[in-house]
Design a protein around this motif. Sequence first.
Motif, PDB file in Angstrom:
ATOM      1  N   CYS A   9       5.527  11.343  -6.828  1.00  0.00           N
ATOM      2  CA  CYS A   9       6.269  11.750  -5.629  1.00  0.00           C
ATOM      3  C   CYS A   9       6.868  13.144  -5.814  1.00  0.00           C
ATOM      4  O   CYS A   9       7.256  13.802  -4.862  1.00  0.00           O
ATOM      5  CB  CYS A   9       7.387  10.757  -5.332  1.00  0.00           C
ATOM      6  N   ARG A  13      14.132   9.769  -7.699  1.00  0.00           N
ATOM      7  CA  ARG A  13      14.328   8.621  -6.827  1.00  0.00           C
ATOM      8  C   ARG A  13      15.250   7.617  -7.500  1.00  0.00           C
ATOM      9  O   ARG A  13      15.389   7.586  -8.721  1.00  0.00           O
ATOM     10  CB  ARG A  13      12.975   7.967  -6.511  1.00  0.00           C
ATOM     11  N   GLU A  17      14.101   1.582  -7.327  1.00  0.00           N
ATOM     12  CA  GLU A  17      12.715   1.582  -6.851  1.00  0.00           C
ATOM     13  C   GLU A  17      11.719   1.387  -7.992  1.00  0.00           C
ATOM     14  O   GLU A  17      10.534   1.196  -7.743  1.00  0.00           O
ATOM     15  CB  GLU A  17      12.398   2.919  -6.163  1.00  0.00           C
ATOM     16  N   ILE A  62       8.506   0.313  -5.653  1.00  0.00           N
ATOM     17  CA  ILE A  62       8.909   0.456  -4.256  1.00  0.00           C
ATOM     18  C   ILE A  62       8.931   1.945  -3.972  1.00  0.00           C
ATOM     19  O   ILE A  62       9.951   2.605  -4.019  1.00  0.00           O
ATOM     20  CB  ILE A  62      10.274  -0.223  -4.011  1.00  0.00           C
ATOM     21  N   GLY A  63       7.741   2.463  -3.740  1.00  0.00           N
ATOM     22  CA  GLY A  63       7.585   3.904  -3.581  1.00  0.00           C
ATOM     23  C   GLY A  63       6.103   4.165  -3.517  1.00  0.00           C
ATOM     24  O   GLY A  63       5.409   3.539  -2.725  1.00  0.00           O
ATOM     25  N   CYS A  64       5.606   5.032  -4.399  1.00  0.00           N
ATOM     26  CA  CYS A  64       4.187   5.352  -4.333  1.00  0.00           C
ATOM     27  C   CYS A  64       3.335   4.332  -5.071  1.00  0.00           C
ATOM     28  O   CYS A  64       2.117   4.419  -5.043  1.00  0.00           O
ATOM     29  CB  CYS A  64       3.950   6.756  -4.880  1.00  0.00           C
ATOM     30  N   LYS A  66       2.693   3.943  -8.161  1.00  0.00           N
ATOM     31  CA  LYS A  66       1.901   4.482  -9.265  1.00  0.00           C
ATOM     32  C   LYS A  66       2.589   4.164 -10.590  1.00  0.00           C
ATOM     33  O   LYS A  66       3.819   4.186 -10.680  1.00  0.00           O
ATOM     34  CB  LYS A  66       1.773   6.003  -9.134  1.00  0.00           C
TER      35      LYS A  66
ATOM     36  N   ARG B  60      -7.566   5.479   1.847  1.00  0.00           N
ATOM     37  CA  ARG B  60      -7.452   5.803   0.427  1.00  0.00           C
ATOM     38  C   ARG B  60      -8.596   6.716   0.019  1.00  0.00           C
ATOM     39  O   ARG B  60      -9.729   6.550   0.480  1.00  0.00           O
ATOM     40  CB  ARG B  60      -7.459   4.533  -0.419  1.00  0.00           C
ATOM     41  N   ASN B  83       2.403  15.615  -0.297  1.00  0.00           N
ATOM     42  CA  ASN B  83       3.493  14.756  -0.780  1.00  0.00           C
ATOM     43  C   ASN B  83       4.665  14.601   0.187  1.00  0.00           C
ATOM     44  O   ASN B  83       5.278  15.587   0.590  1.00  0.00           O
ATOM     45  CB  ASN B  83       4.067  15.329  -2.087  1.00  0.00           C
ATOM     46  N   LEU B  84       4.973  13.368   0.554  1.00  0.00           N
ATOM     47  CA  LEU B  84       6.159  13.010   1.322  1.00  0.00           C
ATOM     48  C   LEU B  84       6.204  13.657   2.702  1.00  0.00           C
ATOM     49  O   LEU B  84       7.269  13.796   3.279  1.00  0.00           O
ATOM     50  CB  LEU B  84       7.439  13.349   0.531  1.00  0.00           C
ATOM     51  N   TRP B  96       1.989  10.211   4.458  1.00  0.00           N
ATOM     52  CA  TRP B  96       1.657  10.198   3.032  1.00  0.00           C
ATOM     53  C   TRP B  96       2.351   8.998   2.406  1.00  0.00           C
ATOM     54  O   TRP B  96       3.549   8.789   2.602  1.00  0.00           O
ATOM     55  CB  TRP B  96       2.156  11.489   2.385  1.00  0.00           C
ATOM     56  N   ILE B  97       1.613   8.196   1.661  1.00  0.00           N
ATOM     57  CA  ILE B  97       2.214   7.040   0.983  1.00  0.00           C
ATOM     58  C   ILE B  97       2.229   7.270  -0.520  1.00  0.00           C
ATOM     59  O   ILE B  97       3.245   7.069  -1.188  1.00  0.00           O
ATOM     60  CB  ILE B  97       1.437   5.738   1.308  1.00  0.00           C
ATOM     61  N   SER B  98       1.099   7.682  -1.063  1.00  0.00           N
ATOM     62  CA  SER B  98       1.011   8.016  -2.482  1.00  0.00           C
ATOM     63  C   SER B  98      -0.096   9.065  -2.617  1.00  0.00           C
ATOM     64  O   SER B  98      -0.744   9.389  -1.627  1.00  0.00           O
ATOM     65  CB  SER B  98       0.753   6.743  -3.303  1.00  0.00           C
ATOM     66  N   PRO B  99      -0.295   9.632  -3.821  1.00  0.00           N
ATOM     67  CA  PRO B  99      -1.244  10.746  -3.923  1.00  0.00           C
ATOM     68  C   PRO B  99      -2.655  10.411  -3.424  1.00  0.00           C
ATOM     69  O   PRO B  99      -3.414  11.321  -3.091  1.00  0.00           O
ATOM     70  CB  PRO B  99      -1.263  11.053  -5.418  1.00  0.00           C
ATOM     71  N   ASP B 100      -3.004   9.140  -3.360  1.00  0.00           N
ATOM     72  CA  ASP B 100      -4.341   8.802  -2.863  1.00  0.00           C
ATOM     73  C   ASP B 100      -4.289   7.779  -1.725  1.00  0.00           C
ATOM     74  O   ASP B 100      -5.220   7.031  -1.514  1.00  0.00           O
ATOM     75  CB  ASP B 100      -5.209   8.266  -4.022  1.00  0.00           C
ATOM     76  N   GLU B 101      -3.168   7.740  -1.029  1.00  0.00           N
ATOM     77  CA  GLU B 101      -3.045   6.749   0.037  1.00  0.00           C
ATOM     78  C   GLU B 101      -2.266   7.308   1.226  1.00  0.00           C
ATOM     79  O   GLU B 101      -1.252   7.980   1.048  1.00  0.00           O
ATOM     80  CB  GLU B 101      -2.322   5.502  -0.521  1.00  0.00           C
ATOM     81  N   LYS B 166       9.528  14.340   7.165  1.00  0.00           N
ATOM     82  CA  LYS B 166       9.408  13.806   5.807  1.00  0.00           C
ATOM     83  C   LYS B 166       9.339  12.289   5.852  1.00  0.00           C
ATOM     84  O   LYS B 166      10.002  11.649   6.659  1.00  0.00           O
ATOM     85  CB  LYS B 166      10.601  14.253   4.963  1.00  0.00           C
ATOM     86  N   VAL B 168       9.277   8.724   3.341  1.00  0.00           N
ATOM     87  CA  VAL B 168       9.436   8.149   2.002  1.00  0.00           C
ATOM     88  C   VAL B 168       9.245   6.632   2.063  1.00  0.00           C
ATOM     89  O   VAL B 168       9.620   6.002   3.045  1.00  0.00           O
ATOM     90  CB  VAL B 168      10.824   8.432   1.377  1.00  0.00           C
ATOM     91  N   THR B 169       8.640   6.106   1.018  1.00  0.00           N
ATOM     92  CA  THR B 169       8.605   4.658   0.867  1.00  0.00           C
ATOM     93  C   THR B 169       9.769   4.319  -0.049  1.00  0.00           C
ATOM     94  O   THR B 169       9.827   4.786  -1.176  1.00  0.00           O
ATOM     95  CB  THR B 169       7.286   4.189   0.242  1.00  0.00           C
ATOM     96  N   SER B 170      10.706   3.547   0.462  1.00  0.00           N
ATOM     97  CA  SER B 170      11.877   3.234  -0.338  1.00  0.00           C
ATOM     98  C   SER B 170      12.367   1.843   0.046  1.00  0.00           C
ATOM     99  O   SER B 170      11.655   1.085   0.705  1.00  0.00           O
ATOM    100  CB  SER B 170      12.956   4.288  -0.117  1.00  0.00           C
ATOM    101  N   GLN B 176      10.881  -3.444   0.999  1.00  0.00           N
ATOM    102  CA  GLN B 176      10.248  -2.133   1.009  1.00  0.00           C
ATOM    103  C   GLN B 176       9.993  -1.677   2.443  1.00  0.00           C
ATOM    104  O   GLN B 176       9.652  -2.494   3.293  1.00  0.00           O
ATOM    105  CB  GLN B 176       8.928  -2.236   0.256  1.00  0.00           C
ATOM    106  N   ARG B 192       7.239  -4.575   6.679  1.00  0.00           N
ATOM    107  CA  ARG B 192       6.212  -5.599   6.465  1.00  0.00           C
ATOM    108  C   ARG B 192       6.491  -6.822   7.315  1.00  0.00           C
ATOM    109  O   ARG B 192       7.645  -7.167   7.552  1.00  0.00           O
ATOM    110  CB  ARG B 192       6.204  -6.023   5.000  1.00  0.00           C
TER     111      ARG B 192
END
Lengths: 98, 216
Positions: A9, A13, A17, A62-64, A66, B60, B83-84, B96-101, B166, B168-170, B176, B192
Motif C-alpha cells: 500500500c 496503516r 489491519e 484487512i487491507g491489500c 498481501k 486481477r 495505489n489507493l 484500487w484494492i491491491s497491487p494486482d486487484e 482516494k 482504502v480497504t480498512s 472489512q 460485504r
Amino acid sequence: MFYIYCPYCEEHREEEEFHASGEAHIPRPSDPDNCTDAEWGEYLFFRTNPRGLHHELWVHGIGCRKFFNITRDTVSYEIKETYKIGAKPQFTHAEEKV
Amino acid sequence: MFDVNKSMQTVQMNLIPNDVSVRAETPLHHVDLATIATQGAQDRNIKIQELALLDHLVLRGHADNAALTTGIQSVMGVSLPINLQSVEKEGQVIRWISPDEWLITTPHGTGFALEQQLRNAISTHCAVVNVSGGQTVITVEGAGTEEMLRKCTPYDIHISNMPVGKVVTSLFGKAQAVIRRTGEQQFEVVIRRSFSDYCWLWLQDSCREFGFTVKL
C-alpha cells in the motif's frame, strides 16, 4: 495502537489491519522425497526464537491482503523495516544467511 | 493448442439472471430502507443511501502488463488507478484494492456486457470475476460525515491524508470495508454481504448524535 508500513500500500496503516504469520525465510527442502525425517521435521515444526533481530512474515489481512516481511527486534519490539516478499532484509545478524 | 481467449469466451455466463421472476435482494434487504426513508425528520445532516444492486467485478492482473492497461483503457476509457486511487467515468468506478486487484462497479444490468468486453479486449493473463452478490455500496454525505466516520474506522480520513478519490480497504467497526472519498463530506463504503447487518447497525449507531436521513 501503532502503525505498520505496508510495502504494497506504500503507507503506514493501523496495526489492527495486520496479522503476524510466523517466521519468515523458511526454505522448503528442495527434494522432499529424499530428505531425512529430521530435515523435514526441522522444516515443518522447528522455529528460531531469537533475542534481538527477527524476520517475520506478516499479512495485511484487512487491507491489500498481501503477505510481506518485517524485521523486528524481539527485545524492544521495534520494527526495523518492512519489505516485500522476495526482497532481502537490510538488517541481519552477522552470522545470519537470508 | 490451448487457446486462452477462446476458452474464456466459451465459459462466459451471466451470473446475474435477466429473468424478472427471480427476485433480487440487496444485502440490506432486511433493513427495509424504503420504510426508514419515510420515517423521522427529513432534514438531518447526514444522508445515507444504498447504491443497491450495482454490478461488481473484480479484476486481477499485473499492473505493469501493458496489454492489461491498454485493454482497460480501450473498454472503459480510463486508465487503471495506481495505489489507493480510484477513477470514475459515466457511473463506472474502478477502485484500487491491491497491487494486482481492482474492484469495478457498474450500473445494474451492465456488468455482464462489461465483463465480456474486458475479457475480449484484454489479451493477457488476467481474471474478471462477477462478485455482485457478495457486497453492496453505501454512500454517506452531509455535514459531520467525516466526524461520524472517524468512529467507524481507524484509518486517518482527514482530507489532508485522504483527498477526494482516494480509496482504502480498512476496518469498519470490526469488519472489512472499502472506503472511498467522493467529496469533502461525501464517502462511499463497500461492505460485504455477511457483514452488512453489522455494518448497518454500526453506522446507525455512529449517526445517532448527528441524526441521519435515508435517501432512496
